[in-house]
Write an enzyme that holds these catalytic residues in place. Sequence first.
Site, PDB file in Angstrom:
ATOM      1  N   GLU A 101      -9.382  -5.144  -0.724  1.00  0.00           N
ATOM      2  CA  GLU A 101      -9.137  -4.490   0.809  1.00  0.00           C
ATOM      3  C   GLU A 101      -9.711  -3.959   1.643  1.00  0.00           C
ATOM      4  O   GLU A 101      -9.257  -2.941   1.267  1.00  0.00           O
ATOM      5  CB  GLU A 101      -7.793  -4.940   1.493  1.00  0.00           C
ATOM      6  CG  GLU A 101      -6.591  -6.970   1.441  1.00  0.00           C
ATOM      7  CD  GLU A 101      -7.394  -7.107   3.041  1.00  0.00           C
ATOM      8  OE1 GLU A 101      -9.266  -7.159   3.577  1.00  0.00           O
ATOM      9  OE2 GLU A 101      -6.888  -8.228   3.473  1.00  0.00           O
ATOM     10  N   ASP A 105      -2.584  -3.590   6.561  1.00  0.00           N
ATOM     11  CA  ASP A 105      -0.931  -3.614   8.033  1.00  0.00           C
ATOM     12  C   ASP A 105       0.124  -3.548   7.315  1.00  0.00           C
ATOM     13  O   ASP A 105       0.656  -3.472   6.528  1.00  0.00           O
ATOM     14  CB  ASP A 105      -1.336  -4.045   9.229  1.00  0.00           C
ATOM     15  CG  ASP A 105      -1.183  -3.449  10.579  1.00  0.00           C
ATOM     16  OD1 ASP A 105      -1.006  -2.522  10.018  1.00  0.00           O
ATOM     17  OD2 ASP A 105      -1.948  -3.755  11.103  1.00  0.00           O
TER      18      ASP A 105
HETATM   19  P1  IMP Z   1      -1.820  -7.458   7.662  1.00  0.00           P
HETATM   20  O1  IMP Z   1      -1.627  -9.311   7.612  1.00  0.00           O
HETATM   21  O2  IMP Z   1      -0.850  -7.125   8.829  1.00  0.00           O
HETATM   22  O3  IMP Z   1      -1.328  -6.687   6.754  1.00  0.00           O
HETATM   23  O4  IMP Z   1      -3.908  -7.517   8.291  1.00  0.00           O
HETATM   24  C1  IMP Z   1      -4.595  -7.116   7.848  1.00  0.00           C
HETATM   25  C2  IMP Z   1      -5.621  -7.510   8.495  1.00  0.00           C
HETATM   26  O5  IMP Z   1      -5.567  -7.263   9.946  1.00  0.00           O
HETATM   27  C3  IMP Z   1      -7.221  -6.858   8.419  1.00  0.00           C
HETATM   28  O6  IMP Z   1      -7.834  -7.245   7.552  1.00  0.00           O
HETATM   29  C4  IMP Z   1      -7.647  -6.118   9.341  1.00  0.00           C
HETATM   30  O7  IMP Z   1      -8.200  -7.436   9.617  1.00  0.00           O
HETATM   31  C5  IMP Z   1      -6.836  -6.214  10.749  1.00  0.00           C
HETATM   32  N1  IMP Z   1      -6.097  -4.778  11.121  1.00  0.00           N
HETATM   33  C6  IMP Z   1      -5.295  -4.017  11.191  1.00  0.00           C
HETATM   34  N2  IMP Z   1      -5.736  -3.318  11.047  1.00  0.00           N
HETATM   35  C7  IMP Z   1      -6.256  -3.047  11.735  1.00  0.00           C
HETATM   36  C8  IMP Z   1      -7.402  -2.062  12.497  1.00  0.00           C
HETATM   37  O8  IMP Z   1      -7.169  -0.773  12.787  1.00  0.00           O
HETATM   38  N3  IMP Z   1      -8.745  -1.675  12.644  1.00  0.00           N
HETATM   39  C9  IMP Z   1      -9.359  -3.520  12.618  1.00  0.00           C
HETATM   40  N4  IMP Z   1      -8.002  -4.639  12.306  1.00  0.00           N
HETATM   41  C10 IMP Z   1      -7.440  -3.873  11.763  1.00  0.00           C
END
Ligand code: IMP
Length: 183
Positions: A101, A105
Amino acid sequence: MKIDKRITEVIYTHEQIVEKCQELGKWIDNEYKNTKDLIIVGLLKGSIPFLAELIKHVSVDHIMDFMTVSSFDGKMNSSGNIKIIMDLKTDIFNREVLLVEEIIDSGTTLSKVINHLKERAPKSLKVLTLLNKDFNRKFPLKIAKYGFLAPNHFYAGFGLDVKEKLRNLPYIGIFDKSKFNDL
Ligand code: IMP
Ligand code: MG
């Protein structure tokens, strides 16, 4: 190098990212030195630039595969399933899977992808991410290896998108949110 107008500050330069990929490539070589069954899985589309750089520094034999998933809206699907838009071509049963990945986040989507892939009974399933926003984690996730612990910003570049754009920037920087509507 000319920096995109919508980036307020470069946090990880191209050189730093390449150097990090060298380190991560060595980690992969060591972690998988005793297997002939490594499958590196990239989640589309954000992992593409990272994966492309990373594999230049990997020496152990492996195959690559890709997957596109989208999360259901939490309210619509209480079982917390993911929707597979494009599935792997490879059967991962009894093989060593490394999920790659660009950023983790909250871990929402990835934790579901992991649960889903585990049902296919791979021999092992590990996660490697370039950026780790670990303070934002909502789902417990074991990350085998990460590149950088990222401070709390919204980033763009090297696969990270804003409205699907800016993935092409060769560095990672902080996105100027006042420019959001220009995209
Ligand atoms: P999670 O499911 O909250 O872990 O989100 C992960 C996804 O959120 C990543 O694959 C990114 O597409 C998006 N994401 C999280 N933080 C950022 C950032 O700072 N910039 C751009 N995309 C982000
Ligand atoms: Mg993404």
